[in-house]
Design an enzyme around this catalytic site. Structure first.
Site, mmCIF file in Angstrom:
data_model
loop_
_atom_site.group_PDB
_atom_site.id
_atom_site.type_symbol
_atom_site.label_atom_id
_atom_site.label_comp_id
_atom_site.label_asym_id
_atom_site.label_seq_id
_atom_site.Cartn_x
_atom_site.Cartn_y
_atom_site.Cartn_z
ATOM 1 N N ASN A 179 0.844 -1.206 0.000
ATOM 2 C CA ASN A 179 0.000 0.000 0.000
ATOM 3 C C ASN A 179 0.876 1.253 0.000
ATOM 4 O O ASN A 179 1.810 1.357 0.787
ATOM 5 C CB ASN A 179 -0.897 0.035 1.242
ATOM 6 C CG ASN A 179 -1.484 -1.313 1.581
ATOM 7 O OD1 ASN A 179 -2.217 -1.877 0.799
ATOM 8 N ND2 ASN A 179 -1.131 -1.840 2.737
ATOM 9 N N HIS A 198 11.435 -5.472 -1.015
ATOM 10 C CA HIS A 198 10.409 -5.826 -2.007
ATOM 11 C C HIS A 198 9.266 -4.810 -1.975
ATOM 12 O O HIS A 198 8.867 -4.270 -3.012
ATOM 13 C CB HIS A 198 9.888 -7.236 -1.692
ATOM 14 C CG HIS A 198 8.870 -7.771 -2.644
ATOM 15 N ND1 HIS A 198 9.186 -8.683 -3.622
ATOM 16 C CD2 HIS A 198 7.538 -7.535 -2.775
ATOM 17 C CE1 HIS A 198 8.089 -8.984 -4.311
ATOM 18 N NE2 HIS A 198 7.075 -8.297 -3.806
ATOM 19 N N GLU A 199 8.752 -4.524 -0.775
ATOM 20 C CA GLU A 199 7.601 -3.608 -0.673
ATOM 21 C C GLU A 199 7.989 -2.178 -1.049
ATOM 22 O O GLU A 199 7.190 -1.451 -1.637
ATOM 23 C CB GLU A 199 7.002 -3.644 0.745
ATOM 24 C CG GLU A 199 6.572 -5.025 1.223
ATOM 25 C CD GLU A 199 5.789 -5.827 0.192
ATOM 26 O OE1 GLU A 199 4.962 -5.251 -0.531
ATOM 27 O OE2 GLU A 199 6.007 -7.054 0.109
ATOM 28 N N HIS A 245 8.108 -1.719 -4.747
ATOM 29 C CA HIS A 245 6.747 -1.557 -5.283
ATOM 30 C C HIS A 245 6.284 -0.101 -5.293
ATOM 31 O O HIS A 245 5.359 0.241 -6.029
ATOM 32 C CB HIS A 245 5.751 -2.344 -4.435
ATOM 33 C CG HIS A 245 5.556 -3.762 -4.866
ATOM 34 N ND1 HIS A 245 5.288 -4.118 -6.165
ATOM 35 C CD2 HIS A 245 5.555 -4.920 -4.145
ATOM 36 C CE1 HIS A 245 5.127 -5.443 -6.227
ATOM 37 N NE2 HIS A 245 5.291 -5.945 -5.024
#
Length: 914
Positions: free
Chosen positions: A308, A340-341, A344
């Site tokens: 998010n 990784h997040e 994103h």
């Protein structure tokens, strides 16, 4: 992970669509015709801005909300179609400004649950070009599952249970929290308001602007307007979390939120997040566009983490690092997941795939960027040692007929959820790494920066990425990136390259790799394979692009050996014909460090892949592993175990009593379990029972001691028993070396008092690492009653959280005593399982595969087929079902062909391994 029923399902949809439009339209819940018959929303109405007000009651576990959506119509229509799932809409209004006057018209609400859609019907068509606002009042229940707007709980040190509410919307669950246009291409800006009690804190994607009192004991938090983004990235949490914060060098505030009793475990992730965010801003040359980045550790969380925008959410074990009890592998995992997040925030959030068929543009990239970022920011973690193992893992899945292309057509939510698999993540990352290796790191980087700049705040398709990569790198004059990469993303599977050396001539042939015997029918699949190789005469990497079925390259001189796919940077396997494998086996036995540890690991992997399709005998593959007696590097050792342990597991499940005697170590050399220990005995004996050494050395130690103790190697068992006695006598307060804790617990759990003591400790522990270690240990018990109790208890989701159940079921499913219990539990509780873990979810997939993929008898195969075919629409169509059936068929064929050969070969090792 999933089934190959896409084309059939899509055919059904198109046929159904034609029937609906030709005869009757779908019926809304009130029996009137519903004005839209497709799963995808119409494109002639788009959202521009959402105003969300959410008020959750954490006592009654309900919420109410008002969603105001500013929309624009590109053609006249009376029906506004959007998503809503399990929400009760009480009122809908259409507002429109005419000059100075604001008009409000009630809208008729129609619901069509099969497509999770509602239609808001106006009395007359909307006028193109005029601004309208749809206002929807609704109520809902906090989800009891781990998606949508859901309830989570935790227990304080004092034993008090506290409730919080959190969101997880990817891929199609925003519609469970507010009515919306819940497809990634419908990007909009969001203004979020959350009502809460003063004892709670609310956080969302953007910083808090102000809090206002709306009633006694009720505050409303107003958050800043988001950038333009997709619905699945919206997030909000209402909790009593505490936080710690730091600023990046460019002024972004980074905070970690966690339950108060665990906030002291947040320091490592906070430092890693600051470092990684700064790295990405530099690497992409694009500033992080939000003023803050929160990372929240949620006590109940199904997957690993979620990206998010501005509020990434994590399992507690994926974010919190306990300096006293966490292991080296925990540190590596946390760093990779945070990396990784944060990747994103650019790949996925700033630039988003247009539809879920290209999910890999999000997930493959983020998985690949873990490797790129962490190798620079945390070199001590040696992430390059593990990246290539991911490629081996996904090849196991991609070699099945039930695999799918990286880019695959999907329609409904279950099919979309199935896309979150190894092919989208790991294969996506592996082919990106292959392209980077071929173009060169700098050219590749400039291509992805160009892609991000060009498509910021927009949506993309596969080809947009390749167009950004055109004319890059030293190979650009001869390399059409789009044509080349389409061969890797638009067809499933991967190539087997067969190499035959004739003097200086190297003959090469490519074909689709498939497990099982050669299929007489040629598939016609061709790849543009960026080959690399070294030889006995030259360790400088040579390159050759194989675009045709066959080709020949000419060496400057004859060589003793040639090794293709240098460093395992390519997503293909290689067969060395004639005496090619003999030369490489001799090289490993004589001077294995001549080639890199990744090259050694890839030879082990390729050899066993070639046994599966009959190109290489099992004896030759086993001969090659004998060099592991002298191996000390983590990747080849792990790859050897990854090939040999499943082989043993297949033999074990065949119930061949002359080979397998359960529950006690047999010293007979033919026993595969004893062979494993003998092969690695020197390496095992050299391990210290400490936390010393590099991350790689520590991870190797942890796995080897666990292997030795579970396989009942006496020196290991005795040492672990002594440690467990001391630890138990100290009431669990003795500080065990974290790298050996799991091995100690796995031995201690084997007696009833040890099992009960560990379970008591599980209930009170505040360390996720300790809880995870206890969980695995409980699953390796040899007591059937204890294992059955553990399955029942973890499925209740009370003391052991429901999020842990898939892992527990899989681990019990690998236990020689537990696997029949796990398979029985899956069958008997299927209907409850698909309520708690949705059809197509990676959790459900992992349970199906984990309980069945080591079966190797025809009786089990029939049992599996019969059960899944009986499910009809409740699961028979899943890709994982097709995959598991295919895997069992391959296991049976493999064992029929190789079982006796392995037994004879093991007997022949009697002298060599003594």
């Amino acid at each position: 992970f999933k089934t190959l029923f896409f084309s059939f399902t899509l055919l059904q949809f198109s046929v159904a669509g034609n029937i609906l439009s030709d005869t009757t339209s779908p019926k809304a819940t009130n029996g009137t015709p519903f004005p839209w018959d497709k799963i995808r929303l119409p494109e002639h109405i788009v959202p521009v801005h959402y105003d969300l007000m959410i008020h959750a009651n954490l006592t009654t576990l309900t919420f109410e909300g008002t969603t105001e959506i500013e929309i624009a119509a590109s053609r006249p229509t009376s029906a506004i179609i959007l998503h809503s799932h399990l929400l009760q809409v009480s009122k809908a209004t259409l507002r429109r400004r005419v000059g100075e006057r604001l008009t409000a018209e009630p809208l008729r609400v129609l619901e069509y649950p099969p497509h999770e859609q509602i239609a808001l019907v106006a009395s007359e068509p909307l006028v193109v070009g005029l601004p309208y606002t749809v206002v929807i009042d609704y109520t809902g229940h906090l989800s009891g599952h781990l998606n949508g707007f859901y309830k989570s709980t935790y227990r304080t040190k004092e034993g008090e249970v506290r409730v919080l509410a959190s969101t997880h919307f990817e891929p199609t669950a925003a519609r469970m929290a507010f009515p919306c246009f819940d497809e990634p291409a419908f990007k909009a800006n969001f203004s979020v308001k959350i009502r809460r009690e003063p004892r709670h804190v609310a956080i969302s994607n953007m910083p808090l602007v102000k809090s206002v009192t709306v009633a006694e004991g009720l505050l409303e938090d107003h958050f800043d307007v988001t950038v333009k983004m997709s619905t699945y990235l919206v997030a909000f949490i209402i909790s009593d979390f505490e936080s710690i914060s730091k600023m990046t060098k460019n002024g972004v505030k980074v905070s970690i939120y966690a339950v108060p009793d665990k906030i002291h475990q947040a320091d490592y992730a906070l430092d890693a997040a600051v470092t990684l965010l700064e790295f990405y801003e530099d690497y992409f040359s694009i500033p992080y566009p939000l003023p803050k980045q929160d990372l929240a550790a949620i006590p109940d969380f199904e997957s690993g983490a979620m990206e998010n925008w501005g509020l990434t959410t994590y399992r507690e074990s994926a974010l919190l690092f306990d300096a006293e009890k966490s292991s080296a592998s925990d540190k590596l995992d946390i760093t990779l997941i945070v990396s990784h997040e944060l990747a994103h925030q650019w790949f996925g959030n700033l630039v988003t795939m247009e539809w879920w068929n290209d999910l890999w543009l999000n997930e493959g990239f983020a998985k690949f960027m873990e490797f790129v970022s962490v190798s620079v920011t945390h070199p001590e973690l040696k992430v390059e040692d593990y990246f290539f193992g991911k490629c081996f893992d996904v090849m196991e899945v991609d070699a099945l007929n039930s695999s799918h292309p990286v880019s695959t057509a999907v329609e409904d939510p279950a099919q979309i959820r199935e896309m979150f698999d190894e092919v989208s993540y790991e294969k996506g990352a592996c082919i990106l790494n292959m392209l980077r290796d071929y173009l060169g790191a700098d050219a590749f980087k400039s291509g992805i920066v160009q892609y991000l700049l060009k498509h910021s705040y927009k949506n993309t398709k596969n080809e947009d990425l390749w167009n950004s990569m055109a004319n890059l790198g030293e190979w650009s004059y001869s390399l059409d990136v789009k044509t080349m990469m389409n061969t890797w993303t638009l067809q499933k599977g991967f190539p087997l390259v067969t190499v035959t050396v004739r003097g200086r001539n190297v003959h090469m042939k490519q074909e689709l790799y498939r497990k099982g015997p050669d299929d007489a029918s040629e598939t016609g699949d061709l790849w543009h394979v960026p080959l690399t190789f070294i030889t006995s005469k030259s360790d400088s990497v040579q390159r050759f692009l194989l675009k045709t079925k066959t080709d020949v390259l000419i060496l400057p001189e004859e060589v003793e050996w040639i090794k293709f796919n240098v460093g395992m940077n390519g997503y293909y396997i290689v067969h060395y014909e004639d005496d090619g494998w003999d030369s490489l086996t001799a090289l490993l036995k004589g001077a294995h460090t001549t080639i890199s540890s990744n090259d050694r690991a890839s030879l082990i992997n390729n050899a066993f892949q070639l046994v599966s399709n009959g190109k290489l005998s099992v004896e030759k593959a086993l001969d090659l592993t004998l060099y592991l007696k002298h191996e000390t590097e983590i990747m080849p050792v792990f790859q050897g175990l990854n090939e040999l342990i499943p082989m043993y597991k297949l033999m074990e499940k065949r119930d061949m009593n002359e080979i397998v005697t359960q529950n006690k170590l047999v010293t007979h050399v033919a026993f595969p379990q004893a062979f494993l220990i003998r092969l690695l005995r020197d390496l095992i004996d050299n391990q210290t029972w400490t936390d010393e050494g590099s991350v790689t050395e520590r991870m190797l130690r942890s796995q080897l001691l666990l292997l030795a103790c579970v396989r009942k190697y006496p020196p290991c068992v005795q040492r672990a028993e002594a440690y467990f006695r001391e630890w138990k006598e100290s009431d669990g307060n003795l500080s065990l070396p974290s790298d050996v804790t799991l091995a100690v617990f796995a031995v201690g759990v084997q007696n009833p008092e040890g099992w009960d003591f560990l379970y008591r400790k599980y209930q009170s522990s505040l360390s996720n690492t300790e809880k995870n270690n206890i969980e695995v240990a409980l699953c390796v018990s040899q007591d059937e009653e204890k294992l059955q109790w553990l399955l029942d208890e973890s499925f209740k989701g009370d003391v052991i959280k429901l999020q842990e159940f898939p892992h527990i079921l899989r681990t019990v499913g690998r236990n020689p005593v537990g696997y029949p219990l796990a398979w029985k539990f899956l069958r008997e509780n299927w209907d409850k399982l698909i309520q708690k873990f949705e059809l197509g979810s990676s959790s459900l997939t992992s349970m199906v595969i984990g309980t069945t993929n080591q079966f190797s008898t025809r009786a089990r195969l029939e049992e599996v087929k019969e059960f899944f075919s009986s499910l009809k629409e409740n699961g028979s169509q899943l890709r994982c079902v097709q995959q598991t059936i295919e895997t069992i068929e391959e296991n049976i064929r493999w064992m029929d062909k190789n079982f006796d050969k392995i037994r004879v070969w093991l007997q022949s090792q009697k002298l060599e391994l003594l």
